[in-house]
Design a protein around this motif. Structure first.
Motif, mmCIF file in Angstrom:
data_model
loop_
_atom_site.group_PDB
_atom_site.id
_atom_site.type_symbol
_atom_site.label_atom_id
_atom_site.label_comp_id
_atom_site.label_asym_id
_atom_site.label_seq_id
_atom_site.Cartn_x
_atom_site.Cartn_y
_atom_site.Cartn_z
ATOM 1 N N LEU A 91 -28.971 -40.026 8.892
ATOM 2 C CA LEU A 91 -29.844 -38.922 9.265
ATOM 3 C C LEU A 91 -30.094 -37.979 8.112
ATOM 4 O O LEU A 91 -31.112 -37.314 8.052
ATOM 5 C CB LEU A 91 -29.237 -38.155 10.445
ATOM 6 C CG LEU A 91 -29.271 -38.875 11.775
ATOM 7 C CD1 LEU A 91 -28.601 -38.035 12.841
ATOM 8 C CD2 LEU A 91 -30.701 -39.185 12.198
ATOM 9 N N SER A 92 -29.165 -37.878 7.200
ATOM 10 C CA SER A 92 -29.373 -37.012 6.054
ATOM 11 C C SER A 92 -28.516 -37.507 4.908
ATOM 12 O O SER A 92 -27.608 -38.313 5.081
ATOM 13 C CB SER A 92 -28.999 -35.565 6.394
ATOM 14 O OG SER A 92 -27.638 -35.482 6.750
ATOM 15 N N GLY A 93 -28.811 -37.025 3.701
ATOM 16 C CA GLY A 93 -28.038 -37.421 2.545
ATOM 17 C C GLY A 93 -28.538 -38.710 1.944
ATOM 18 O O GLY A 93 -29.421 -39.383 2.459
ATOM 19 N N GLY A 94 -27.973 -39.096 0.809
ATOM 20 C CA GLY A 94 -28.388 -40.308 0.139
ATOM 21 C C GLY A 94 -29.847 -40.228 -0.260
ATOM 22 O O GLY A 94 -30.420 -39.170 -0.460
ATOM 23 N N SER A 95 -30.473 -41.408 -0.377
ATOM 24 C CA SER A 95 -31.870 -41.451 -0.786
ATOM 25 C C SER A 95 -32.797 -41.687 0.385
ATOM 26 O O SER A 95 -33.988 -41.861 0.202
ATOM 27 C CB SER A 95 -32.060 -42.569 -1.827
ATOM 28 O OG SER A 95 -31.694 -43.820 -1.260
ATOM 29 N N SER A 96 -32.285 -41.740 1.604
ATOM 30 C CA SER A 96 -33.110 -42.012 2.772
ATOM 31 C C SER A 96 -33.869 -40.778 3.215
ATOM 32 O O SER A 96 -33.422 -39.652 3.026
ATOM 33 C CB SER A 96 -32.229 -42.516 3.923
ATOM 34 O OG SER A 96 -31.580 -43.710 3.546
ATOM 35 N N VAL A 97 -35.035 -41.003 3.826
ATOM 36 C CA VAL A 97 -35.878 -39.911 4.299
ATOM 37 C C VAL A 97 -36.022 -40.051 5.801
ATOM 38 O O VAL A 97 -36.568 -41.034 6.297
ATOM 39 C CB VAL A 97 -37.255 -39.933 3.609
ATOM 40 C CG1 VAL A 97 -38.100 -38.760 4.099
ATOM 41 C CG2 VAL A 97 -37.091 -39.867 2.101
ATOM 42 N N GLU A 98 -35.530 -39.084 6.532
ATOM 43 C CA GLU A 98 -35.562 -39.131 7.990
ATOM 44 C C GLU A 98 -36.942 -38.696 8.489
ATOM 45 O O GLU A 98 -37.323 -37.526 8.363
ATOM 46 C CB GLU A 98 -34.479 -38.205 8.560
ATOM 47 C CG GLU A 98 -34.527 -38.057 10.071
ATOM 48 C CD GLU A 98 -34.532 -39.394 10.776
ATOM 49 O OE1 GLU A 98 -35.526 -39.687 11.453
ATOM 50 O OE2 GLU A 98 -33.554 -40.143 10.648
ATOM 51 N N MET A 99 -37.692 -39.671 9.009
ATOM 52 C CA MET A 99 -39.021 -39.377 9.550
ATOM 53 C C MET A 99 -39.152 -39.937 10.961
ATOM 54 O O MET A 99 -40.253 -40.171 11.454
ATOM 55 C CB MET A 99 -40.110 -39.922 8.622
ATOM 56 C CG MET A 99 -40.024 -39.351 7.209
ATOM 57 S SD MET A 99 -41.220 -40.016 6.032
ATOM 58 C CE MET A 99 -42.590 -38.877 6.289
ATOM 59 N N THR A 100 -37.992 -40.195 11.613
ATOM 60 C CA THR A 100 -38.009 -40.680 12.991
ATOM 61 C C THR A 100 -37.864 -39.538 13.990
ATOM 62 O O THR A 100 -38.508 -39.527 15.033
ATOM 63 C CB THR A 100 -36.884 -41.696 13.240
ATOM 64 O OG1 THR A 100 -35.629 -41.104 12.885
ATOM 65 C CG2 THR A 100 -37.077 -42.946 12.417
ATOM 66 N N MET A 101 -37.007 -38.574 13.689
ATOM 67 C CA MET A 101 -36.761 -37.470 14.611
ATOM 68 C C MET A 101 -37.805 -36.380 14.380
ATOM 69 O O MET A 101 -38.018 -35.949 13.251
ATOM 70 C CB MET A 101 -35.362 -36.896 14.413
ATOM 71 C CG MET A 101 -34.256 -37.920 14.623
ATOM 72 S SD MET A 101 -34.250 -38.625 16.288
ATOM 73 C CE MET A 101 -33.697 -37.212 17.237
ATOM 74 N N ASN A 102 -38.444 -35.953 15.465
ATOM 75 C CA ASN A 102 -39.540 -34.992 15.310
ATOM 76 C C ASN A 102 -38.988 -33.575 15.280
ATOM 77 O O ASN A 102 -38.918 -32.888 16.290
ATOM 78 C CB ASN A 102 -40.555 -35.151 16.443
ATOM 79 C CG ASN A 102 -41.948 -34.796 15.968
ATOM 80 O OD1 ASN A 102 -42.201 -34.766 14.773
ATOM 81 N ND2 ASN A 102 -42.845 -34.538 16.886
ATOM 82 N N MET A 103 -38.613 -33.158 14.085
ATOM 83 C CA MET A 103 -38.035 -31.829 13.907
ATOM 84 C C MET A 103 -38.910 -31.021 12.961
ATOM 85 O O MET A 103 -39.588 -31.584 12.093
ATOM 86 C CB MET A 103 -36.615 -31.935 13.357
ATOM 87 C CG MET A 103 -36.508 -32.738 12.087
ATOM 88 S SD MET A 103 -34.783 -33.066 11.668
ATOM 89 C CE MET A 103 -34.965 -34.064 10.199
ATOM 90 N N PRO A 104 -38.914 -29.715 13.117
ATOM 91 C CA PRO A 104 -39.743 -28.895 12.233
ATOM 92 C C PRO A 104 -39.174 -28.867 10.825
ATOM 93 O O PRO A 104 -37.976 -29.077 10.614
ATOM 94 C CB PRO A 104 -39.685 -27.508 12.875
ATOM 95 C CG PRO A 104 -38.423 -27.493 13.662
ATOM 96 C CD PRO A 104 -38.207 -28.902 14.125
ATOM 97 N N PRO A 105 -40.037 -28.614 9.829
ATOM 98 C CA PRO A 105 -39.516 -28.409 8.475
ATOM 99 C C PRO A 105 -38.648 -27.158 8.428
ATOM 100 O O PRO A 105 -38.697 -26.316 9.331
ATOM 101 C CB PRO A 105 -40.787 -28.244 7.627
ATOM 102 C CG PRO A 105 -41.839 -27.809 8.588
ATOM 103 C CD PRO A 105 -41.494 -28.444 9.896
ATOM 104 N N GLU A 106 -37.863 -27.053 7.391
ATOM 105 C CA GLU A 106 -36.912 -25.946 7.272
ATOM 106 C C GLU A 106 -37.322 -25.060 6.092
ATOM 107 O O GLU A 106 -36.974 -25.349 4.948
ATOM 108 C CB GLU A 106 -35.498 -26.489 7.087
ATOM 109 C CG GLU A 106 -35.048 -27.336 8.264
ATOM 110 C CD GLU A 106 -33.738 -28.063 8.016
ATOM 111 O OE1 GLU A 106 -33.286 -28.094 6.854
ATOM 112 O OE2 GLU A 106 -33.176 -28.602 8.987
ATOM 113 N N PRO A 107 -38.077 -23.991 6.345
ATOM 114 C CA PRO A 107 -38.556 -23.138 5.255
ATOM 115 C C PRO A 107 -37.401 -22.520 4.478
ATOM 116 O O PRO A 107 -36.597 -21.759 5.029
ATOM 117 C CB PRO A 107 -39.375 -22.059 5.982
ATOM 118 C CG PRO A 107 -39.711 -22.660 7.315
ATOM 119 C CD PRO A 107 -38.559 -23.541 7.655
#
Length: 463
Positions: A91-107
């Motif tokens: 879900l986070s960390g490493g080089s992966s990009v989480e684009m499955t969970m529909n969450m707002p960006p974090e300003p």
């Protein structure tokens, strides 16, 4: 597995799609909803054929297709196991990009304010107050904050109609259990939030998909169902719908509300994204206030971890009835998160956060429009996800594309997770809120564009 195969039998009976193609989609759908988990063991071919009343060859083709899509592993002497879609993408960390969970960006610019506000609030609060049972549905201050937040969308919102609960999903569990008995029917769009599918399956409630056009579910399809088999409720996600991004027009909302009023069908208005547009059409709760249970919260307009939602019931009496269902399913919302939500609504932090999320979402949508300019997709400037049909000439189907993207460290979800009619379109949902910044978002979108353009990746091995 008995409940799983019972669910599959119903889906197979209702769908016209060949069983060997539908079964892999059901596996994918059940993974998305949590009904199946990675490493779950599935029945053997003959056992499943007997349970589903299908021939052996059909089930063998279905398992082969599911293995091709990366959903199953077969081990000689051990059986067939669900492979799942999460092992290659944290879900986070490493080089992966989480684009499955529909969450707002974090300003990033608001992180310091959130930290300081939370610290001040907790330093001034009796900690034992937060460890006790709370007033059910929220304290007077909590309901006042909820009423203030809801009045951004409509005026008919008295505090005695408002309940505070731990997230929109828990509110939907209570509403479905309250409005529909086991075996009852809730009607909805042919594409819907996967959570409502999981809730209905858990409670034994049947979902009836309504025919749709590019503007959402059709009022005449809703009316035809009301005439033939009055539904227990109509579920609707009317603003920046998940996954299609459609916002129902005022005309369509009025037509749907008119049918509900004439046939006295309760409306569950899941307006999770309703606060994102600066201006949105009138809520269904405005058009049919005596029938509509309006639900919104902070998971899509603040942050997914702020599990606080508000329900506005049609009346104070129905609010109290609903309170019993909420009490049975959730006991109470977390005092910590409710305290934060109430403070942030009261002191304006929630407004600042919402404005910052709108600005960041708009910037990411601009990046998507530029990077994916060669491909058709649907999006809303105020939203943070997009819906991307996959052209047949690309050589992909949606499930295979989502799997290939995941193998490259990009999360996306195929339409099978959202379909309520057993006939998902060839499309994927891509969420733009997960990448940490605009550069990461652009890199992920460029990889998606490149993968769609080069279907020869289809036959590369997935590790």
């Amino acid at each position: 597995m008995a409940s799983l195969t019972h669910h599959w039998i119903r889906k197979l009976t209702e769908s016209r799609k060949p069983a060997y193609l539908l079964i892999p989609e059901l596996i994918e759908e059940d993974l998305a909803s949590g009904r199946l988990r990675p490493r779950d063991r599935l029945p053997g071919l003959r056992d499943l054929a007997d349970e589903l009343q299908l021939n052996y060859t059909t089930v063998a083709r279905a398992y082969a297709e599911a293995r091709k899509r990366g959903l199953l592993d077969s081990r000689a002497g051990s059986g067939t196991f669900v492979r799942g879609r999460t092992a290659t993408l944290p879900l986070s960390g490493g080089s992966s990009v989480e684009m499955t969970m529909n969450m707002p960006p974090e300003p990033a610019e608001l992180a310091a304010r959130l930290r300081e506000s939370a610290a001040r609030l907790f330093s001034a609060t009796d900690p034992y107050r937060l460890l006790r049972y709370q007033d059910f549905g929220g304290t007077a201050d909590d309901r006042a904050a909820g009423t203030k937040w809801l009045k951004r969308r409509f005026d008919d919102c008295d505090e005695d109609k408002v309940l505070v609960c731990p997230g929109i999903h828990s509110a939907l569990v209570a509403l479905v259990s309250q409005l529909a008995r086991p075996g009852g029917t809730i009607c909805l769009d042919t594409l819907a939030y996967p959570g409502i599918k999981a809730i209905a399956a858990q409670l034994g409630v049947r979902l009836q998909a309504l025919a749709r056009d590019d503007d959402g579910p059709l009022a005449h399809a809703f009316e035809a169902l009301c005439k033939s088999d009055k539904p227990s409720a109509f579920y609707c996600n009317p603003t920046i719908q998940n996954p299609s991004t459609v916002t129902l027009s005022s005309k369509r909302r009025e037509a749907l509300a008119d049918v509900a009023l004439r046939y006295s069908v309760p409306i569950i208005e899941d307006d999770a994204y309703g606060m994102l547009p600066v201006q949105a059409p009138d809520a269904l709760a405005t058009l049919a206030p005596d029938l509509t249970y309006y639900v919104t919260g902070f998971s899509k307009s603040f942050g997914a971890g702020l599990r606080v939602a508000y329900i506005r019931a049609p009346s104070a009496r129905r609010s109290q009835h609903l309170a019993g269902a909420l009490r049975a399913t959730t006991v109470m919302a977390s005092p910590f998160t409710v305290l934060l939500a109430t403070q942030w609504v009261s002191d304006g932090t929630a407004d600042l956060m919402l404005d910052a999320i709108r600005a960041e979402s708009a910037a990411r949508q601009e990046v998507a429009a530029r990077v994916l300019s060669d491909w058709k997709f649907d999006a809303d400037p105020a939203g943070f996800h997009l819906w991307m049909p996959i052209p047949a000439e690309c050589g992909w189907n949606a499930s295979e594309l989502a799997l290939q993207l995941r193998s490259q460290g990009i999360g996306a979800v195929s339409a099978a997770a959202f379909a309520t009619d057993g006939n998902p379109p060839e499309a994927i949902r891509v969420c733009l809120g997960g990448p940490k910044n605009l550069d990461e978002c652009e890199d992920a979108l460029r990889l998606i564009a490149d993968t769609v353009e080069h279907p020869h990746h289809l036959h590369l091995p997935v590790m």
